[in-house]
Design a protein around this motif. Structure first.
Motif, PDB file in Angstrom:
ATOM      1  N   ALA B 219      35.470  -9.810 -35.254  1.00 25.13           N
ATOM      2  CA  ALA B 219      36.873 -10.244 -35.318  1.00 25.13           C
ATOM      3  C   ALA B 219      37.646  -9.383 -36.306  1.00 25.13           C
ATOM      4  CB  ALA B 219      36.947 -11.721 -35.715  1.00 25.13           C
ATOM      5  N   THR B 248      42.391 -12.548 -39.269  1.00 28.10           N
ATOM      6  CA  THR B 248      41.631 -13.341 -38.303  1.00 28.10           C
ATOM      7  C   THR B 248      40.322 -13.824 -38.926  1.00 28.10           C
ATOM      8  OG1 THR B 248      42.480 -11.755 -36.712  1.00 28.10           O
ATOM      9  CG2 THR B 248      40.892 -13.354 -35.902  1.00 28.10           C
ATOM     10  N   ARG B 249      39.648 -12.898 -39.599  1.00 26.20           N
ATOM     11  CA  ARG B 249      38.372 -13.229 -40.218  1.00 26.20           C
ATOM     12  C   ARG B 249      38.566 -14.340 -41.247  1.00 26.20           C
ATOM     13  NH1 ARG B 249      33.853 -10.882 -42.538  1.00 26.20           N
ATOM     14  NH2 ARG B 249      35.001 -10.564 -44.463  1.00 26.20           N
TER      15      ARG B 249
END
Lengths: 179, 303
Positions: B219, B248-249
């Motif tokens: 990701a 996102t992570r």
């Protein structure tokens, strides 16, 4: 079936744009069995659904009794396994990531999902519905088979042919510390 | 039967008495009911009572014999009415569908039930999670079977959903008017994969921890997008795109590494949010089967 002359029963009305065309004697065509080969869902569908559930439940129960779910040692952030592998259904992704981080992990998978959704809007040809591998859809079936083969091969490579540092190993030469 | 056959049961009449009978309160009630509504005693006969309760719950006969009764058995049933009362013989052939769509529904059902039961044992904390998994294999009755059913159903569901998609493709069942149901199906497959992924972390063993570390790393590769946008020629002082992958992570893990924050996030996603979302999509998927004219049939494109 016997036709009856309609004019004797309903004389034509010149003021109307429609009229009785024909009267037919006989029972409705739907009585007993329709011409379209329909059967009652009870019991024909129901018995199949019940059998499928029984089979599904039996297989899952047998698997969980005789092959329990794996549980490794407790998670330890200090001890990374080499290689660390994703769940089997993401091994294809992990294999692609080994070639290119962005395109393998996000770009190609994203395009694949969009491409899958686009299929029915690209393939508008109304042929071969309801038949397995219809001859008129040979090209489409071949393309799909190609896609399935790529997915399966990538997963198999990730699962059985990748060892430490994601290097290529054959399953029989796999170092013993890699499961 | 005639109502008059029945008499309220009370104490036997006193034989030759000093006083006119002194009825107890129950006998008085009995007599009052008998006077006002004598049929109540008939209605209490077990056979009639059972018949009336059954009829009030389920209006059609349990063993339909006529075509009409068979249709009603599906039409009037809450669980069965989503399916047609009459079905084409072609749709019943096992080798046409291999029952794959229904099979994935069944597996989802097994996953829901076994997952709910597992929730009685599991604790989403990095201190307790692994111990609870060991409990399932040692001290909880049938715990390993419960976990095994969840594990095998999950893996089977991912495979079955993929096979189902292959069946639909090879039989051309995604073509008009079923285009949008295919799109829903693709979404369902993605949701299935995400559910599998979020559930993978919960055992908190080495396999789980490092698989999610790898997955979250993937990701993070979304940084490529923001990096490339920022590398484009732009006027000095223009705002830069934040690193999308890191964001996102971070959203996924709640931290830089897989830890307690990631565990509770994956847990809530896995047991509450995603199951509700996928259930809505499954219901819509099934509703659309009926609205798009039932299961695909060779009659739709005669060759």
């Amino acid at each position: 079936m016997k036709r009856i002359r309609e004019e004797e029963i309903f004389p034509r009305n010149p003021n109307k744009t429609y009229g009785l065309m024909e009267l037919v004697k006989g029972s409705s065509t739907r009585v007993d069995r329709g011409p379209d080969d329909m059967v009652s869902s009870w019991p024909h569908l129901l018995i199949r659904e019940a059998a499928l559930f029984a089979a599904c439940f039996a297989v899952i129960l047998a698997l969980s009794v005789f092959k329990p779910a794996p549980l490794e040692l407790e998670a330890n952030p200090q001890k990374p396994p080499n290689p660390a592998k994703a769940p089997w259904y993401f091994l294809g992704l992990q294999e692609l990531v080994a070639y290119d981080a962005f395109w393998g992990g996000l770009g190609i998978p994203g395009l694949v999902v969009i491409g899958l959704m686009a299929i029915p809007y690209l393939d508008r040809h109304h042929s071969g519905i309801g038949r397995w591998f219809a001859p008129s859809r040979r090209m489409a079936c071949a393309l799909w088979t190609g896609y399935v083969v790529i997915v399966v091969v990538l997963i198999i490579i990730g699962q059985y042919f990748r060892g430490p540092n994601w290097a290529w190993y054959t399953p029989w030469n796999m170092p013993p510390e890699v499961q | 039967m005639s109502v008059k056959e029945l008499r309220p049961s009370g104490p036997p009449p006193s034989s030759g008495g000093s006083r006119p009978s002194a009825d107890g309160p129950l006998t008085k009630l009995n007599k009052a009911i008998y006077r006002q509504a004598p049929e109540v005693f008939d209605n209490l006969r077990p056979r009639a009572l059972f018949h009336n309760i059954y009829k009030s719950v389920y209006r059609t006969t349990a063993f339909p014999k006529t075509e009409r009764e068979r249709s009603e058995a599906f039409f009037n049933s809450f669980l069965l009415h989503i399916q047609p009362a009459k079905i084409e013989k072609h749709a019943l052939r096992f080798t046409y569908t291999f029952g794959l769509g229904l099979l994935s529904t069944y597996l989802f059902l097994l996953l829901t039930i076994s997952g709910l039961l597992l929730m009685f044992v599991y604790v989403p904390s990095v201190q307790d999670a692994y111990g609870r998994m060991q409990d399932l294999h040692s001290s909880v009755s049938f715990g390993y079977i419960l976990r095994g059913m969840h594990f095998w159903s999950a893996n089977a569901m991912i495979a079955v959903v993929f096979f189902h998609m292959c069946r639909v493709f090879y039989t051309g069942a995604y073509k008009a008017p079923r285009e949008f149901n295919w799109v829903i199906g693709v979404i369902l497959m993605v949701l299935t994969l995400i559910l599998g992924f979020t559930g993978y972390l919960l055992p908190w063993d080495q396999l789980a921890f490092w698989a999610i570390t790898v997955g979250a790393g993937i990701a993070g590769k979304a940084n490529w997008i923001s990096d490339n946008i920022n590398a484009l020629p732009h006027p000095p002082g223009a705002p830069t795109v934040p690193p999308l992958g890191d964001l996102t992570r971070w959203a996924l893990l709640g931290s830089d590494t897989v830890g307690q924050e990631a565990l509770i996030r994956f847990y809530v996603l896995h047991v509450a949010i995603l199951p509700v979302i996928i259930t809505l999509f499954i219901v819509y998927h099934m509703w659309r089967i009926r609205k798009d004219g039932g299961i695909s049939s060779p009659k739709e494109s005669p060759e």
